[in-house]
Scaffold this motif. Sequence first.
Motif, PDB file in Angstrom:
ATOM      1  N   THR A  12      -3.962   5.936   9.381  1.00  0.00           N
ATOM      2  CA  THR A  12      -5.061   6.661  10.026  1.00  0.00           C
ATOM      3  C   THR A  12      -6.171   6.913   9.017  1.00  0.00           C
ATOM      4  N   ASN A  13      -7.392   6.797   9.487  1.00  0.00           N
ATOM      5  CA  ASN A  13      -8.551   7.039   8.620  1.00  0.00           C
ATOM      6  C   ASN A  13      -9.203   8.362   8.959  1.00  0.00           C
ATOM      7  N   GLU A  36     -15.549  12.893   2.838  1.00  0.00           N
ATOM      8  CA  GLU A  36     -15.062  13.698   1.699  1.00  0.00           C
ATOM      9  C   GLU A  36     -15.995  13.588   0.477  1.00  0.00           C
ATOM     10  N   CYS A  77       0.802  -1.229   0.000  1.00  0.00           N
ATOM     11  CA  CYS A  77       0.000   0.000   0.000  1.00  0.00           C
ATOM     12  C   CYS A  77       0.830   1.273   0.000  1.00  0.00           C
ATOM     13  N   ALA A 100      -8.998   8.513  -1.793  1.00  0.00           N
ATOM     14  CA  ALA A 100      -8.677   7.933  -0.467  1.00  0.00           C
ATOM     15  C   ALA A 100      -9.790   8.428   0.440  1.00  0.00           C
ATOM     16  N   ASN A 142      -6.679   0.141  -4.668  1.00  0.00           N
ATOM     17  CA  ASN A 142      -5.371   0.375  -4.055  1.00  0.00           C
ATOM     18  C   ASN A 142      -4.606   1.355  -4.943  1.00  0.00           C
ATOM     19  N   LEU A 143      -4.209   2.472  -4.387  1.00  0.00           N
ATOM     20  CA  LEU A 143      -3.515   3.507  -5.183  1.00  0.00           C
ATOM     21  C   LEU A 143      -2.181   3.013  -5.730  1.00  0.00           C
ATOM     22  N   ARG A 197      -6.370  13.359  -0.850  1.00  0.00           N
ATOM     23  CA  ARG A 197      -5.977  14.232   0.257  1.00  0.00           C
ATOM     24  C   ARG A 197      -5.595  13.417   1.490  1.00  0.00           C
ATOM     25  N   ASN A 198      -4.473  13.829   2.047  1.00  0.00           N
ATOM     26  CA  ASN A 198      -4.023  13.269   3.333  1.00  0.00           C
ATOM     27  C   ASN A 198      -3.739  11.776   3.322  1.00  0.00           C
ATOM     28  N   ASP A 257     -11.065   3.472  -1.454  1.00  0.00           N
ATOM     29  CA  ASP A 257     -10.083   3.403  -0.374  1.00  0.00           C
ATOM     30  C   ASP A 257      -9.528   1.986  -0.411  1.00  0.00           C
ATOM     31  N   ILE A 258      -8.413   1.790   0.281  1.00  0.00           N
ATOM     32  CA  ILE A 258      -7.867   0.427   0.343  1.00  0.00           C
ATOM     33  C   ILE A 258      -8.565  -0.381   1.435  1.00  0.00           C
ATOM     34  N   ARG A 286     -13.617  19.051   5.559  1.00  0.00           N
ATOM     35  CA  ARG A 286     -12.232  19.185   6.002  1.00  0.00           C
ATOM     36  C   ARG A 286     -11.489  20.017   4.951  1.00  0.00           C
ATOM     37  N   THR A 327     -10.788  11.772   9.148  1.00  0.00           N
ATOM     38  CA  THR A 327     -11.377  12.615   8.115  1.00  0.00           C
ATOM     39  C   THR A 327     -12.509  13.431   8.743  1.00  0.00           C
TER      40      THR A 327
END
Length: 272
Positions: free
Chosen positions: A74-75, A115, A21, A109, A199-200, A217-218, A141-142, A81, A77
């Motif tokens: 960390t998730n 978001e 990841c 993500a 998965n990015l 973001r983030n 998201d993963i 935001r 959010t």
Amino acid sequence: MEYDISPKEFEQFRALIYQECGISLNDSKKTLLVSRLSKRLRMLELDSFQAYYDRVAGETDGEEFTLLLDLVSTNKTDFFREPKHFDFLREQILPTLQSTRRVRIWSSASSSGEEPYTIAMTLRDSVPDPERWDCKILASDISTRVLAKAASGIYEADRVRDLPPDLVERHFLKGKGERAGMIKVKPHLIEMVRYRRINLMDDTFPIKGHLDLIFCRNVMIYFDRPTQTKLVNKFHRYLKPGGFLFIGHSENIQSLDQPFKAVAPTIYRKEM
Ligand SMILES: C[S@@+](CC[C@H](N)C(=O)[O-])C[C@H]1O[C@@H](n2cnc3c(N)ncnc32)[C@H](O)[C@@H]1O
């Protein structure tokens, strides 16, 4: 039972997490990894980190790997935001799309959905005729755990405490009885968002056609420079000419080898 991680075991976890990841754990994360994973090892009644590693490495798209990722990443959010991004969307981007009323957006993500739902609320509240827009938001998201929460659209009411009451009224249902203290995103927003696990780190993304906007973001903050560079260049390929990339306020891609032009702090544009 107290667990200790050997240098070899830590290295194995670090390599696996990086390879799967893109998150680079440095030595300072060792204590964090041990304290967070020890609980899990105890629960599974495993006697060593090696035993846990062998279990996780065998199924990197499975539940246990998702759990491991949730423990090390960390998730965090929030709705709205970094609100300047949504001002930019409302003031600078949506008016230019009014002639076609078509927009394709990827929240790449998305964590637990705050978001993508914020993007949906921004569109609903700022164009004159939202029902006539063809707006599709892909949120990914993963972590399948956060995606399930996102798709449910159910949150603790506290999460919207600081939002304007009229906005909350328009876009959320308040739980009653057993559901008191909870809120649910209204169907008109849920319908605008589609969720899937992406998965990015994958070489290609399951996206047809080109996008107007990508939010990433983030999350890049956890990736090293080569991984960030590769990802930003991949995003470039999936955007339309003139499309925008939004990154987190503490992230910076200016010094990477990538073709975007900065148009505002943490907002980038692909050439027309
Ligand atoms: C801190 S949250 C950011 C949420 C939201 N974008 C925001 O800014 O509020 C980071 C998210 O990135 C996800 N993530 C970490 N590595 C990833 C990867 N390789 N591919 C996709 N998502 C990833 C995590 O699961 C987590 O939900």
